[in-house]
Motif scaffolding. Sequence first.
Motif, short mmCIF file in Angstrom:
data_model
loop_
_atom_site.label_atom_id
_atom_site.label_comp_id
_atom_site.label_asym_id
_atom_site.label_seq_id
_atom_site.Cartn_x
_atom_site.Cartn_y
_atom_site.Cartn_z
N PHE A 154 0.34 16.79 -12.05
CA PHE A 154 0.30 17.11 -10.63
C PHE A 154 0.14 18.68 -10.35
O PHE A 154 -0.49 19.25 -9.53
N LEU A 155 1.29 19.16 -11.15
CA LEU A 155 1.17 20.92 -11.11
C LEU A 155 0.07 21.47 -11.48
O LEU A 155 -0.57 22.45 -10.88
N THR A 205 7.40 24.78 -16.63
CA THR A 205 7.86 25.74 -16.16
C THR A 205 6.86 27.00 -15.89
O THR A 205 6.89 27.77 -14.98
N THR A 206 6.07 26.99 -16.83
CA THR A 206 4.79 27.98 -16.70
C THR A 206 4.14 27.85 -15.66
O THR A 206 3.61 28.65 -14.79
N GLN A 262 16.69 33.22 -19.40
CA GLN A 262 17.98 33.18 -20.30
C GLN A 262 17.55 32.13 -21.47
O GLN A 262 17.98 32.25 -22.59
N THR A 263 16.52 31.31 -21.04
CA THR A 263 16.46 30.03 -21.96
C THR A 263 15.18 29.98 -22.61
O THR A 263 15.07 29.29 -23.64
N LEU A 264 14.14 30.25 -22.05
CA LEU A 264 12.83 30.07 -22.35
C LEU A 264 12.41 30.98 -23.74
O LEU A 264 12.91 32.20 -23.72
N PRO A 265 11.63 30.70 -24.55
CA PRO A 265 11.16 31.31 -25.94
C PRO A 265 10.57 32.72 -25.61
O PRO A 265 9.89 32.79 -24.22
N LEU A 314 5.44 35.84 -17.55
CA LEU A 314 5.16 35.57 -16.16
C LEU A 314 6.54 35.50 -15.31
O LEU A 314 6.71 36.10 -14.30
N PRO A 315 7.41 34.83 -15.83
CA PRO A 315 8.82 34.59 -14.98
C PRO A 315 9.46 36.08 -14.72
O PRO A 315 9.85 36.46 -13.71
#
Length: 401
Positions: free
Chosen positions: A103-104, A164-165, A205-208, A214-215
């Motif tokens: 969907f995203l 997330t991306t 804090q958590t993503l590789p 991008l974040p």
Amino acid sequence: MIHLLCSILLSVFDAKFKVILLCLKCFTLLLSRQPLLPLPSGWGLCDGLLSLLLHTLSEHEKGSGSSSLDPVVFLDLWKKIGTSLAKTTAVTDFCSANGLVSFLSTAFFLFTEDPHSCIPLFSESGSKCVYTLGRLLGTDCLHLFAEDCSPRRLEVDLSRHSMTTLSCHLLCFPFALDLPSHTTSTILQLYDSCGIVESLAQVIQTLPPRLLELPLSLLSRLLLCDPERSVPRLRQAACGLFSPPRGRQLTASKHQTLLTRTASSLLFDLLQQDELWDSAVELLTLLSQVARCSARPASLQLHLDASVLHQALAHPHDGVRATTCILLGNLDPFGPHTLPPDIFKSLIGCLDDSCLPVQRTACRTVGNWLGYIAARPGFKMDMDNKVEQREETKQTQLFRQ
């Protein structure tokens, strides 16, 4: 909900109309309250339809996909998914994590074809669009990725990272458009009410590290465009990231947990591999925004390890050196966390850098720091004493003559 998805598909397909009707007849059985056939483990009722929608849109002629999809129906689908996310199991019944990724991806495809089509979704709270993306960014939807010790574990991790991306990509679209000020204000207010800054702090804090560019860029943009609301939110959500470095020796933090990843350790990691250097530039830009807002009430205070700053100033990437100079220019060298004098020496060395943008930013930073030095209480007194000493020396020399 079957009628909603049927309306979407029928609004898109022309040549493959007969094939879609056959698919819809099969999915009608799955979407009934009591499915005749049990779903495979980890599948949602509408995963196949969402995947089919994405596949057909991507194969459609360029420029015609967005115009053939009814925006009202697409809005209803956002509302359905957003409402389902508020429940523990409803979203997994409606569509699984893989269905959400489909969907995203569909939304990303449509927004890429027609970027302005995202504005009604991002400026109206009733659309549930920003709310949904905020939930998918944060840890509120971890139940969608339950622990799995099967060989599919890697696929589950990739699906979570993809979600997330994609959410970050979609949230970036309004910032790429030239919008009226009142529309931008409405969107920023909605981002704040949906906790986008807090969710981005969790992601960082958590993503590789390889997925952080991008974040970091999105969070930096929010601090730039809406510092009054974003800085206090970040202060509450990312206190660990801005805490003092733990220990004198920094090591790679790929095994670090949520509580141990700091700005210094993350910057150290990003500086080590050339494929992460762009992410290092984004982190330095974010830290510059934080430092620029440090004079505001309830602001964040940066704790940066001097060894990492030395490494950044001597880095082979021009962008890293230039952005580090900008960061140092926004820091008060005599603030609560005083920088060691050798940082100033390294900064002086950048005035003779081979890259002109680095020279410019270093010159501006040196000027800022000289201004801080001149503004110190004892500086004027010291200068007056030196002037008096020179006058006395001149008078003594004239008297001897």
